[in-house]
Design an enzyme around this catalytic site. Sequence first.
Site, PDB file in Angstrom:
ATOM      1  N   HIS A 115       0.839  -1.211   0.000  1.00  0.00           N
ATOM      2  CA  HIS A 115       0.000   0.000   0.000  1.00  0.00           C
ATOM      3  C   HIS A 115       0.874   1.260   0.000  1.00  0.00           C
ATOM      4  O   HIS A 115       0.582   2.238  -0.696  1.00  0.00           O
ATOM      5  CB  HIS A 115      -0.879   0.051   1.255  1.00  0.00           C
ATOM      6  CG  HIS A 115      -1.877  -1.055   1.365  1.00  0.00           C
ATOM      7  ND1 HIS A 115      -1.815  -2.021   2.345  1.00  0.00           N
ATOM      8  CD2 HIS A 115      -2.970  -1.342   0.616  1.00  0.00           C
ATOM      9  CE1 HIS A 115      -2.832  -2.854   2.206  1.00  0.00           C
ATOM     10  NE2 HIS A 115      -3.545  -2.471   1.165  1.00  0.00           N
TER      11      HIS A 115
ATOM     12  N   SER B 269       0.402  -8.893   1.497  1.00  0.00           N
ATOM     13  CA  SER B 269      -1.065  -8.906   1.519  1.00  0.00           C
ATOM     14  C   SER B 269      -1.515  -8.694   2.952  1.00  0.00           C
ATOM     15  O   SER B 269      -0.858  -9.187   3.888  1.00  0.00           O
ATOM     16  CB  SER B 269      -1.562 -10.269   1.021  1.00  0.00           C
ATOM     17  OG  SER B 269      -2.895 -10.472   1.424  1.00  0.00           O
TER      18      SER B 269
END
Length: 288
Positions: A39, A187
């Site tokens: 991210h 993840s």
Amino acid sequence: MRIVTSPMEMRSACRGYQRGVVEQSLGLVPTMGALHEGHLSLVRASRERCDRTVASIFVNPLQFGPTEDFARYPRTFEEDCTLLEQEGVDILFAPTPAEMYPTAMQTVVDVPEIGGRLDGASRQGHFRGVATVVSKLFNIVQPDYAFFGQKDAAQVAVLRAMVRDLNYGLEVVVCPTVRRNNGLAMSSRNRYLTECEGRDAQALSRSLRHVEDAVANGERSVAHLRSSMMGDLKSSGSLRVDYADLVHPETLESVEELLPETLVAVAAWVGKTRLVDNCIVDLGEATS
Ligand code: PAF
């Protein structure tokens, strides 16, 4: 960093950037929180390209099936805020489900063909939920650029089709998958893995690497590549394969011959955790 929860307030804050004395370009990084380096790489890409960066954190109930992990999906809001602030995000949009969906939804965005392939085949309605929430985020924020990770290649294909079909005036920017040293793709769901499952999960990236190596060494049989992937994945104890396929990167249709660029995509349950990974095999690179 300003934190906004109301869609109306968010819309007027973003309009402020776009209608100021000097128009400023706006990047959006949509997330469900539980942030990791993947991210943050999207935030950095947005900061490089855009004058202003908006991130969103919203665990979207619409994209989870009734037996999936919506309730236990990791929620780490305080830590996420610290990370986004450190990365220089201007506004964080973090609505509650009631703010995002104040009344029962009458309207959905569906990309039925592409959205029914790969993850869409085993997670019924998943991509309808993704396309609907991302469409709402695009309408609220009205970004010039939206940043997504290559790790979710099927999601990228669905959202690119949505942007094209519905004439969204923005560019989808896809950033490379960020991996741990052992190859495992970053993840939020890696947090669910035990140590032993974490080791088994490395089989996903290993199977992709073997396909890349085989193609680089001249292998061109898609059937052979598919079965070698399956072999790699099945050799790992706790893994249950959902799909392991070579597909067209835009339509997600299975291919019978390698394309100039073929998406090699895999999804598997490691214990109770479903993970995805992929790579692009580029014949131009393989033959050069
Ligand atoms: O990739 C995700 O985290 C989600 O699917 C997204 C794009 C934020 C939509 O909820």
